[in-house]
Design a protein around this motif. Structure first.
Motif, PDB file in Angstrom:
ATOM      1  N   ASN A 133       0.822  -1.200   0.000  1.00 19.34           N
ATOM      2  CA  ASN A 133       0.000   0.000   0.000  1.00 19.34           C
ATOM      3  C   ASN A 133       0.861   1.257   0.000  1.00 19.34           C
ATOM      4  N   GLU A 134       1.921   1.237   0.782  1.00 14.70           N
ATOM      5  CA  GLU A 134       2.819   2.393   0.849  1.00 14.70           C
ATOM      6  C   GLU A 134       3.487   2.646  -0.500  1.00 14.70           C
ATOM      7  N   ALA A 135       3.880   1.567  -1.179  1.00 15.36           N
ATOM      8  CA  ALA A 135       4.511   1.718  -2.495  1.00 15.36           C
ATOM      9  C   ALA A 135       3.528   2.307  -3.496  1.00 15.36           C
ATOM     10  N   ALA A 136       2.280   1.844  -3.436  1.00 11.85           N
ATOM     11  CA  ALA A 136       1.255   2.368  -4.344  1.00 11.85           C
ATOM     12  C   ALA A 136       1.009   3.850  -4.083  1.00 11.85           C
ATOM     13  N   ARG A 137       0.967   4.243  -2.818  1.00 11.56           N
ATOM     14  CA  ARG A 137       0.730   5.649  -2.478  1.00 11.56           C
ATOM     15  C   ARG A 137       1.904   6.520  -2.914  1.00 11.56           C
ATOM     16  N   SER A 138       3.111   5.962  -2.815  1.00  6.75           N
ATOM     17  CA  SER A 138       4.292   6.732  -3.220  1.00  6.75           C
ATOM     18  C   SER A 138       4.329   6.966  -4.731  1.00  6.75           C
ATOM     19  N   LEU A 139       3.623   6.105  -5.473  1.00  7.32           N
ATOM     20  CA  LEU A 139       3.544   6.269  -6.927  1.00  7.32           C
ATOM     21  C   LEU A 139       2.430   7.224  -7.336  1.00  7.32           C
ATOM     22  N   GLY A 140       1.726   7.771  -6.365  1.00  5.69           N
ATOM     23  CA  GLY A 140       0.707   8.777  -6.659  1.00  5.69           C
ATOM     24  C   GLY A 140      -0.716   8.259  -6.653  1.00  5.69           C
ATOM     25  N   LEU A 141      -0.916   6.991  -6.300  1.00  4.48           N
ATOM     26  CA  LEU A 141      -2.281   6.466  -6.265  1.00  4.48           C
ATOM     27  C   LEU A 141      -2.991   6.958  -5.005  1.00  4.48           C
ATOM     28  N   SER A 142      -4.268   7.251  -5.142  1.00  5.91           N
ATOM     29  CA  SER A 142      -5.061   7.644  -3.984  1.00  5.91           C
ATOM     30  C   SER A 142      -5.304   6.422  -3.102  1.00  5.91           C
ATOM     31  N   ALA A 143      -5.850   6.655  -1.905  1.00  2.00           N
ATOM     32  CA  ALA A 143      -6.124   5.535  -0.995  1.00  2.00           C
ATOM     33  C   ALA A 143      -7.095   4.545  -1.625  1.00  2.00           C
ATOM     34  N   GLY A 144      -8.135   5.080  -2.308  1.00  2.00           N
ATOM     35  CA  GLY A 144      -9.114   4.216  -2.953  1.00  2.00           C
ATOM     36  C   GLY A 144      -8.520   3.419  -4.095  1.00  2.00           C
ATOM     37  N   MET A 145      -7.711   4.081  -4.921  1.00  2.00           N
ATOM     38  CA  MET A 145      -7.082   3.390  -6.055  1.00  2.00           C
ATOM     39  C   MET A 145      -6.083   2.354  -5.570  1.00  2.00           C
ATOM     40  N   SER A 146      -5.363   2.688  -4.516  1.00  2.00           N
ATOM     41  CA  SER A 146      -4.404   1.739  -3.952  1.00  2.00           C
ATOM     42  C   SER A 146      -5.118   0.485  -3.456  1.00  2.00           C
ATOM     43  N   MET A 147      -6.250   0.682  -2.800  1.00  2.50           N
ATOM     44  CA  MET A 147      -7.019  -0.453  -2.300  1.00  2.50           C
ATOM     45  C   MET A 147      -7.574  -1.286  -3.456  1.00  2.50           C
ATOM     46  N   ALA A 148      -8.101  -0.593  -4.485  1.00  2.00           N
ATOM     47  CA  ALA A 148      -8.766  -1.286  -5.589  1.00  2.00           C
ATOM     48  C   ALA A 148      -7.794  -2.011  -6.511  1.00  2.00           C
ATOM     49  N   TYR A 149      -6.643  -1.390  -6.778  1.00  2.00           N
ATOM     50  CA  TYR A 149      -5.737  -1.930  -7.803  1.00  2.00           C
ATOM     51  C   TYR A 149      -4.539  -2.697  -7.242  1.00  2.00           C
ATOM     52  N   VAL A 150      -4.237  -2.505  -5.967  1.00  2.00           N
ATOM     53  CA  VAL A 150      -3.043  -3.149  -5.411  1.00  2.00           C
ATOM     54  C   VAL A 150      -3.390  -4.117  -4.280  1.00  2.00           C
TER      55      VAL A 150
END
Length: 234
Positions: A133-150
């Motif tokens: 989740n932290e890696a996804a957020r560092s790439l610019g994904l929102s919390a919702g997108m991080s949850m949905a895609y990662v």
């Protein structure tokens, strides 16, 4: 042969169709109930993981109520309560599935199953490494997108065996629908027993049919779990 004999199956030639329909109804209602339960269960799981105490509490209350009260009571409340105000047309599918009974039964089972599947989802989400989740957020994904895609795709892989086990559990729990006259496997056994006065044989046959459905399914799930664990180790 005695009516109380465990091996008295003399009713089979005349009533085998009852049991075949019962198996079809049982499998259909079980699979549909778990599939319907998935969406509310996911919402409940996400609510349980929310930082908002009120949202967490709502989800916690739902899960506590449905896990702490008998399914029979829930079925009665849904069938005689909710669907006393929501009228379902008495339309028959495939000749033996009465929608006026089938829909309330599925709703009751799905509401109950959602409380258990929600905890499965929550455990699966928490099992995903927080670094993902932290890696996804560092790439610019929102919390919702991080949850949905990662997070969710990895969580779903983890929980698939548990969801399959929930279907197996639902096959057994669906027998409670016989109390409302729904034509599943237990209803077939009760009806044949009452009609033929053969008191044990129909129930023995029903038990064998439940076993023949659930035991192989459980073994298949175990094989899938082992293969998934091997895949994770590579």
């Amino acid at each position: 042969m005695s009516p109380t004999s465990f091996i008295n199956f003399t009713f089979l030639p005349k009533y085998i169709s009852f049991f075949i329909q019962g198996i079809e109804y049982t499998l259909l209602v079980s699979i549909v109930s778990v599939l319907i339960a998935v969406i509310p269960a996911l919402i409940l799981a996400l609510m349980r993981l929310s930082k908002n105490w009120f949202i967490r509490s709502l989800s916690g209350i739902y899960i506590a109520v449905f896990r702490s009260t008998p399914l029979l009571v829930q079925l009665a409340l849904v069938y005689y309560g909710v669907f006393n105000f929501i009228k379902i047309p008495s339309y028959h599918l495939f000749g033996f599935i009465n929608l006026a009974m089938f829909i309330p039964g599925v709703v009751a089972l799905a509401l109950n199953s959602a409380a258990y599947v929600a905890e499965i989802f929550r455990a699966g989400i928490l099992a995903v490494d927080s670094g993902q989740n932290e890696a996804a957020r560092s790439l610019g994904l929102s919390a919702g997108m991080s949850m949905a895609y990662v997070v969710l795709p990895q969580a779903i892989k983890n929980i698939l065996p548990a969801l399959a086990n929930e279907v197996v559990t639902m096959v057994k729990e669906s027998s409670i629908l016989s109390t409302l006259g729904m034509v599943e496997l237990m209803w077939a056994a009760k009806t044949v027993s009452a009609t033929t006065y053969i008191t044990i044989g129909p129930y023995v046959l029903a038990a064998l049919m439940y076993f023949c459905i659930n035991y192989p399914a459980s073994k298949v799930i175990e094989v899938i779990e082992r293969r998934m664990r091997r895949g994770d180790k590579r």
